[in-house]
Design a protein around this motif. Structure first.
Motif, mmCIF file in Angstrom:
data_model
loop_
_atom_site.group_PDB
_atom_site.id
_atom_site.type_symbol
_atom_site.label_atom_id
_atom_site.label_comp_id
_atom_site.label_asym_id
_atom_site.label_seq_id
_atom_site.Cartn_x
_atom_site.Cartn_y
_atom_site.Cartn_z
ATOM 1 N N VAL A 56 0.872 -1.176 0.000
ATOM 2 C CA VAL A 56 0.000 0.000 0.000
ATOM 3 C C VAL A 56 0.909 1.226 0.000
ATOM 4 C CG1 VAL A 56 -1.750 1.287 1.289
ATOM 5 C CG2 VAL A 56 -1.804 -1.228 1.265
ATOM 6 N N PRO A 57 0.665 2.217 -0.888
ATOM 7 C CA PRO A 57 -0.439 2.333 -1.843
ATOM 8 C C PRO A 57 -0.286 1.390 -3.025
ATOM 9 C CG PRO A 57 1.088 4.146 -2.153
ATOM 10 C CD PRO A 57 1.554 3.404 -0.941
ATOM 11 N N PHE A 58 -1.359 1.223 -3.795
ATOM 12 C CA PHE A 58 -1.398 0.229 -4.856
ATOM 13 C C PHE A 58 -0.263 0.398 -5.856
ATOM 14 C CE2 PHE A 58 -2.647 -1.271 -9.044
ATOM 15 C CZ PHE A 58 -3.054 -2.566 -8.773
ATOM 16 N N ALA A 129 -11.258 5.787 -3.058
ATOM 17 C CA ALA A 129 -10.305 6.888 -2.912
ATOM 18 C C ALA A 129 -10.793 8.149 -3.605
ATOM 19 C CB ALA A 129 -8.950 6.465 -3.475
ATOM 20 N N ALA A 130 -12.056 8.180 -3.997
ATOM 21 C CA ALA A 130 -12.618 9.332 -4.707
ATOM 22 C C ALA A 130 -13.571 10.086 -3.781
ATOM 23 C CB ALA A 130 -13.359 8.876 -5.960
ATOM 24 N N PRO A 131 -13.737 11.385 -3.994
ATOM 25 C CA PRO A 131 -14.638 12.162 -3.137
ATOM 26 C C PRO A 131 -16.097 11.763 -3.321
ATOM 27 C CG PRO A 131 -13.832 13.496 -4.960
ATOM 28 C CD PRO A 131 -13.052 12.226 -4.999
ATOM 29 N N LEU A 132 -16.858 11.854 -2.237
ATOM 30 C CA LEU A 132 -18.276 11.510 -2.293
ATOM 31 C C LEU A 132 -19.033 12.382 -3.276
ATOM 32 C CD1 LEU A 132 -19.010 11.014 1.523
ATOM 33 C CD2 LEU A 132 -18.724 9.229 -0.214
ATOM 34 N N ALA A 133 -18.537 13.586 -3.546
ATOM 35 C CA ALA A 133 -19.234 14.501 -4.451
ATOM 36 C C ALA A 133 -19.312 13.977 -5.873
ATOM 37 C CB ALA A 133 -18.561 15.876 -4.441
ATOM 38 N N ARG A 134 -18.549 12.953 -6.218
ATOM 39 C CA ARG A 134 -18.712 12.343 -7.546
ATOM 40 C C ARG A 134 -20.121 11.783 -7.724
ATOM 41 N NH1 ARG A 134 -13.312 9.570 -9.602
ATOM 42 N NH2 ARG A 134 -11.906 11.354 -9.361
ATOM 43 N N ARG A 143 -34.105 7.454 -8.195
ATOM 44 C CA ARG A 143 -32.974 6.858 -8.902
ATOM 45 C C ARG A 143 -32.168 5.979 -7.944
ATOM 46 N NH1 ARG A 143 -33.803 6.212 -13.663
ATOM 47 N NH2 ARG A 143 -31.552 6.051 -14.067
ATOM 48 N N HIS A 144 -31.348 5.082 -8.521
ATOM 49 C CA HIS A 144 -30.542 4.149 -7.736
ATOM 50 C C HIS A 144 -29.062 4.305 -8.061
ATOM 51 C CE1 HIS A 144 -34.139 1.113 -7.390
ATOM 52 N NE2 HIS A 144 -34.234 2.111 -6.538
ATOM 53 N N ALA A 145 -28.225 3.976 -7.087
ATOM 54 C CA ALA A 145 -26.779 3.949 -7.310
ATOM 55 C C ALA A 145 -26.179 2.829 -6.482
ATOM 56 C CB ALA A 145 -26.138 5.285 -6.938
ATOM 57 N N LEU A 146 -25.125 2.222 -7.006
ATOM 58 C CA LEU A 146 -24.307 1.260 -6.279
ATOM 59 C C LEU A 146 -22.914 1.844 -6.159
ATOM 60 C CD1 LEU A 146 -25.371 -2.070 -8.051
ATOM 61 C CD2 LEU A 146 -25.889 -1.422 -5.681
ATOM 62 N N VAL A 147 -22.408 1.943 -4.940
ATOM 63 C CA VAL A 147 -21.090 2.534 -4.740
ATOM 64 C C VAL A 147 -20.227 1.604 -3.888
ATOM 65 C CG1 VAL A 147 -21.969 4.893 -4.954
ATOM 66 C CG2 VAL A 147 -21.806 3.858 -2.699
ATOM 67 N N LEU A 148 -18.964 1.540 -4.243
ATOM 68 C CA LEU A 148 -17.978 0.812 -3.444
ATOM 69 C C LEU A 148 -17.299 1.817 -2.527
ATOM 70 C CD1 LEU A 148 -16.308 -1.322 -6.270
ATOM 71 C CD2 LEU A 148 -18.390 -1.809 -4.974
ATOM 72 N N VAL A 149 -17.243 1.515 -1.246
ATOM 73 C CA VAL A 149 -16.608 2.417 -0.291
ATOM 74 C C VAL A 149 -15.588 1.649 0.537
ATOM 75 C CG1 VAL A 149 -18.531 4.042 -0.176
ATOM 76 C CG2 VAL A 149 -18.476 2.090 1.373
ATOM 77 N N ARG A 150 -14.809 2.416 1.288
ATOM 78 C CA ARG A 150 -13.644 1.845 1.960
ATOM 79 C C ARG A 150 -14.014 1.008 3.185
ATOM 80 N NH1 ARG A 150 -11.703 6.241 2.369
ATOM 81 N NH2 ARG A 150 -12.293 6.750 4.501
ATOM 82 N N ASP A 151 -14.900 1.554 4.050
ATOM 83 C CA ASP A 151 -15.176 0.891 5.324
ATOM 84 C C ASP A 151 -16.436 1.484 5.950
ATOM 85 O OD1 ASP A 151 -14.333 3.405 6.217
ATOM 86 O OD2 ASP A 151 -12.327 2.708 6.722
ATOM 87 N N GLY A 152 -16.680 1.102 7.207
ATOM 88 C CA GLY A 152 -17.863 1.589 7.896
ATOM 89 C C GLY A 152 -17.868 3.085 8.103
ATOM 90 N N GLU A 153 -16.706 3.673 8.345
ATOM 91 C CA GLU A 153 -16.637 5.125 8.502
ATOM 92 C C GLU A 153 -17.047 5.827 7.209
ATOM 93 O OE1 GLU A 153 -12.918 6.504 9.937
ATOM 94 O OE2 GLU A 153 -12.980 5.318 11.788
ATOM 95 N N ALA A 154 -16.671 5.236 6.079
ATOM 96 C CA ALA A 154 -17.053 5.819 4.797
ATOM 97 C C ALA A 154 -18.557 5.721 4.573
ATOM 98 C CB ALA A 154 -16.300 5.124 3.665
ATOM 99 N N VAL A 155 -19.172 4.645 5.048
ATOM 100 C CA VAL A 155 -20.634 4.526 4.952
ATOM 101 C C VAL A 155 -21.296 5.635 5.771
ATOM 102 C CG1 VAL A 155 -22.635 3.081 5.457
ATOM 103 C CG2 VAL A 155 -20.550 2.040 4.532
ATOM 104 N N ALA A 156 -20.790 5.885 6.963
ATOM 105 C CA ALA A 156 -21.340 6.945 7.803
ATOM 106 C C ALA A 156 -21.165 8.311 7.143
ATOM 107 C CB ALA A 156 -20.667 6.919 9.178
ATOM 108 N N ALA A 157 -19.995 8.531 6.529
ATOM 109 C CA ALA A 157 -19.759 9.799 5.832
ATOM 110 C C ALA A 157 -20.710 9.957 4.653
ATOM 111 C CB ALA A 157 -18.309 9.870 5.367
#
Length: 399
Positions: A56-58, A129-134, A143-157
């Motif tokens: 890490v990083p990739f 690693a992208a901002p939520l504003a995307r 409307r619907h969206a599927l998003v991949l996020v990092r972890d539980g903190e990201a879900v809360a954000a």
């Protein structure tokens, strides 16, 4: 170099080896080197080849992987390597015959299968690693969206972000470790209490609901979407300007004298593959442009501070150029002398001096020259009358 692949890219799901094809299993059994994230390596039985955990990083792992050229090497990645996956990060460094890939269903495919949502009509975004504003341009009731996020903190954000925008009623489907023995699917509202035990890897299915503002999809956003100090191409003129700039997929814009950044931002909103650079001499305005871009999910906007004539050198070649400020003979002469043919140029002018300049250049170079007079109905005593804006001269031409 041999014309057979030395690298096999193996997509792996949470079910580990059970979900792999016979070809992928054979590649793993025959590999001299197996590289992947520690989590992916742990999903497989004991390997006979050299095991190299991915750092890490990739990007730090790419030189090491390329150093295995000539050895039978397997790279483990999540799901489908070429659907918001790591595949292209590697294959851009390789010739076509050097690699082969074996995908498994992506997280998006698994999530759609659990929720019954059509992937062809659902926004799919990778927000590790992208901002939520995307997500901003996709937020609209029903409307619907599927998003991949990092972890539980990201879900809360994410939940806070939606709530702050007026979409706290959105249903969030929390999808953890899809396809494996740890799989779990739960529901919450964005404004509700977040789960405190969300495990990685996690995706979120969002069914948008709320009364917040929805970002229009047409060119010429209302001025209120942008913070500005009055230095902004107003909505009707901006719509005409963007029409003349005519953004196309994959193209790059120079926005010179960017002011609020509205032209460059709307250029980027036209298509996810477009690129733009905003040139702005005023540091306060440059900071404001960055804030506007971030708020509207146009984080691809590059901002270059400085007088255009001083900072143009070395910038990525544009397909289109807009001059909203700093118009001068020197600038036009430089653009004409240094740009290849086919670049679209649009310039707007308000002052008499700038109008005279554009009139002269139109006489020399041709193109389309318009004078735009706009008036708005406003209260006039107990009745209404027309309040005129400054006329705008608009020149569009091909370099």
């Amino acid at each position: 170099m041999a014309d057979t692949p030395w690298l096999t890219i193996v997509g792996i799901g949470e079910d580990g080896a059970a979900g792999l094809s016979a070809s992928a299993k054979a590649a793993l059994a025959d590999a001299d080197v197996v590289s992947g994230a520690t989590r992916h390596l742990a999903l497989l039985p004991r390997l006979t080849g050299e095991v190299v955990p991915w750092p890490v990083p990739f990007d730090a792992g790419i030189p090491g992987l390329l150093g295995h050229r000539g050895r039978k090497t397997v790279m483990l990645v999540s799901g489908d390597p070429f659907w918001f996956g790591a595949g292209t990060s590697i294959t851009r460094h390789l010739d076509a015959f050097e690699w082969i890939a074996h995908p498994v269903p992506s997280t998006f495919a698994l999530a759609a299968a659990r929720l019954g949502w059509p992937l062809d009509d659902t926004a799919c975004l990778g927000l590790h690693a992208a901002p939520l504003a995307r997500l901003r341009r996709h937020i609209a009731p029903t409307r619907h969206a599927l998003v991949l996020v990092r972890d539980g903190e990201a879900v809360a954000a994410l939940a806070r972000y939606l709530t702050d925008l007026g979409f706290g009623g959105s249903r969030l489907h929390i999808l953890e470790a899809l396809g494996g023995p740890r799989e779990r699917v739960r529901e919450m509202t964005a404004a509700g209490r977040a789960f405190g035990d969300i495990a990685h890897p996690v995706a979120v299915g969002i069914a948008f609901a709320g009364t917040g503002a929805v970002l229009p999809q047409a060119s010429g956003l209302p001025d209120a979407w942008f913070e500005h100090d009055g230095q902004i191409t107003k909505r009707p003129i901006r719509a005409l300007t963007l029409s003349a700039l005519a953004p196309k997929p994959g193209e790059t814009l120079w926005d010179i004298g960017a002011g609020s950044g509205s032209i460059g931002i709307e250029w980027l909103l036209a298509h996810p593959s477009t690129q733009a650079t905003a040139f702005e001499a005023d540091p306060v305005r440059a900071a404001r442009i960055q804030g506007n871009a971030a708020a509207l999910g146009a984080d691809r906007l590059r901002i270059v501070e400085g007088r255009a004539l001083d900072v143009l050198e070395g910038q990525a070649e544009p397909d289109a150029i807009f001059i909203g400020g700093g118009l001068s003979d020197a600038l036009l002469e430089r653009l004409w002398s240094e740009r290849g043919s086919g670049t679209r140029l649009v310039a707007n002018a308000v002052t008499l001096e700038s109008e005279a300049l554009l009139t002269r250049w139109h006489g020399m170079k041709g193109g389309t020259l318009l004078r735009i007079d706009l008036s708005e109905a406003v209260p006039l005593g107990t009745r209404r009358g027309w309040r005129a804006s400054y006329p705008v001269m608009h020149w569009s031409v091909m370099l």
